[in-house]
Motif scaffolding. Sequence first.
Motif, short mmCIF file in Angstrom:
data_model
loop_
_atom_site.label_atom_id
_atom_site.label_comp_id
_atom_site.label_asym_id
_atom_site.label_seq_id
_atom_site.Cartn_x
_atom_site.Cartn_y
_atom_site.Cartn_z
N ILE A 209 12.80 11.10 8.19
CA ILE A 209 13.31 9.80 8.64
C ILE A 209 14.58 10.00 9.45
O ILE A 209 14.79 9.34 10.47
N GLU A 210 15.44 10.93 9.03
CA GLU A 210 16.66 11.22 9.78
C GLU A 210 16.34 11.77 11.16
O GLU A 210 17.00 11.40 12.15
N CYS A 211 15.33 12.62 11.26
CA CYS A 211 14.90 13.14 12.57
C CYS A 211 14.43 11.99 13.47
O CYS A 211 14.77 11.93 14.64
N LEU A 212 13.66 11.09 12.91
CA LEU A 212 13.17 9.94 13.68
C LEU A 212 14.33 9.04 14.11
O LEU A 212 14.31 8.48 15.20
N LYS A 213 15.33 8.90 13.25
CA LYS A 213 16.51 8.11 13.63
C LYS A 213 17.23 8.74 14.82
O LYS A 213 17.70 8.03 15.70
N GLN A 214 17.29 10.08 14.85
CA GLN A 214 17.92 10.76 15.98
C GLN A 214 17.16 10.46 17.27
O GLN A 214 17.76 10.18 18.31
N VAL A 215 15.84 10.53 17.20
CA VAL A 215 15.01 10.23 18.38
C VAL A 215 15.25 8.80 18.82
O VAL A 215 15.45 8.51 20.01
N THR A 216 15.27 7.88 17.88
CA THR A 216 15.49 6.46 18.18
C THR A 216 16.86 6.26 18.83
O THR A 216 16.98 5.50 19.79
N ASN A 217 17.87 6.94 18.34
CA ASN A 217 19.21 6.82 18.91
C ASN A 217 19.26 7.31 20.35
O ASN A 217 19.88 6.67 21.21
N VAL A 218 18.59 8.42 20.62
CA VAL A 218 18.57 8.95 21.99
C VAL A 218 17.87 7.95 22.92
O VAL A 218 18.35 7.65 24.01
N LEU A 219 16.73 7.45 22.48
CA LEU A 219 15.98 6.51 23.31
C LEU A 219 16.70 5.19 23.49
O LEU A 219 16.65 4.58 24.56
N SER A 220 17.41 4.74 22.46
CA SER A 220 18.17 3.50 22.57
C SER A 220 19.34 3.64 23.52
O SER A 220 19.69 2.72 24.25
N ALA A 221 19.95 4.82 23.52
CA ALA A 221 21.10 5.06 24.40
C ALA A 221 20.67 5.23 25.86
O ALA A 221 21.48 5.06 26.77
N SER A 222 19.41 5.59 26.08
CA SER A 222 18.89 5.82 27.43
C SER A 222 17.59 5.06 27.63
O SER A 222 16.51 5.65 27.60
N PRO A 223 17.66 3.75 27.83
CA PRO A 223 16.44 2.96 27.92
C PRO A 223 15.49 3.39 29.03
O PRO A 223 14.28 3.22 28.91
N ARG A 224 16.01 3.96 30.11
CA ARG A 224 15.11 4.42 31.19
C ARG A 224 14.18 5.51 30.71
O ARG A 224 13.05 5.60 31.13
N ILE A 225 14.70 6.38 29.82
CA ILE A 225 13.88 7.46 29.29
C ILE A 225 12.76 6.87 28.43
O ILE A 225 11.62 7.30 28.48
N ALA A 226 13.10 5.88 27.63
CA ALA A 226 12.13 5.26 26.73
C ALA A 226 10.95 4.67 27.50
O ALA A 226 9.83 4.69 27.02
#
Length: 83
Positions: free
Chosen positions: A65-82
Motif C-alpha cells: 500500500i505504501e508503494c502504491l501511495k508513492q506512485v499516486t503521489n508522483v502521478l498527482s504531482a505530475s498530472p500530465r504524466i498520469a
Amino acid sequence: MPSRTSLPQELVDIAIDHLHDDVSALKQCSLVCRAWLPSASHHLFASFEWPPCKAWASKDHIEAIECLKQVTNVLSASPRIAH
C-alpha cells in the motif's frame, strides 16, 4: 531579418511519432518548443515501470500500500504524466 516558418502540428506529430523508440531524440524534441512537448511526452511516458517493491514478493500488504501511495503521489504531482 530571417523569416520564421511554422510547420503544421500534424506534421510535427508525424515526425515525432517516427522517433517513438529513440528516448534521447524524444527528450531533445521535448525541449525544442512547447508545441512539441505533448507529442514527445506521449512517447516518453507511454509505459510506466515502478521499481520493484519487495512487498509484492513478500505479500506484505501494508508495504505494498505504501508503494502504491508513492506512485499516486508522483502521478498527482505530475498530472500530465498520469494522462
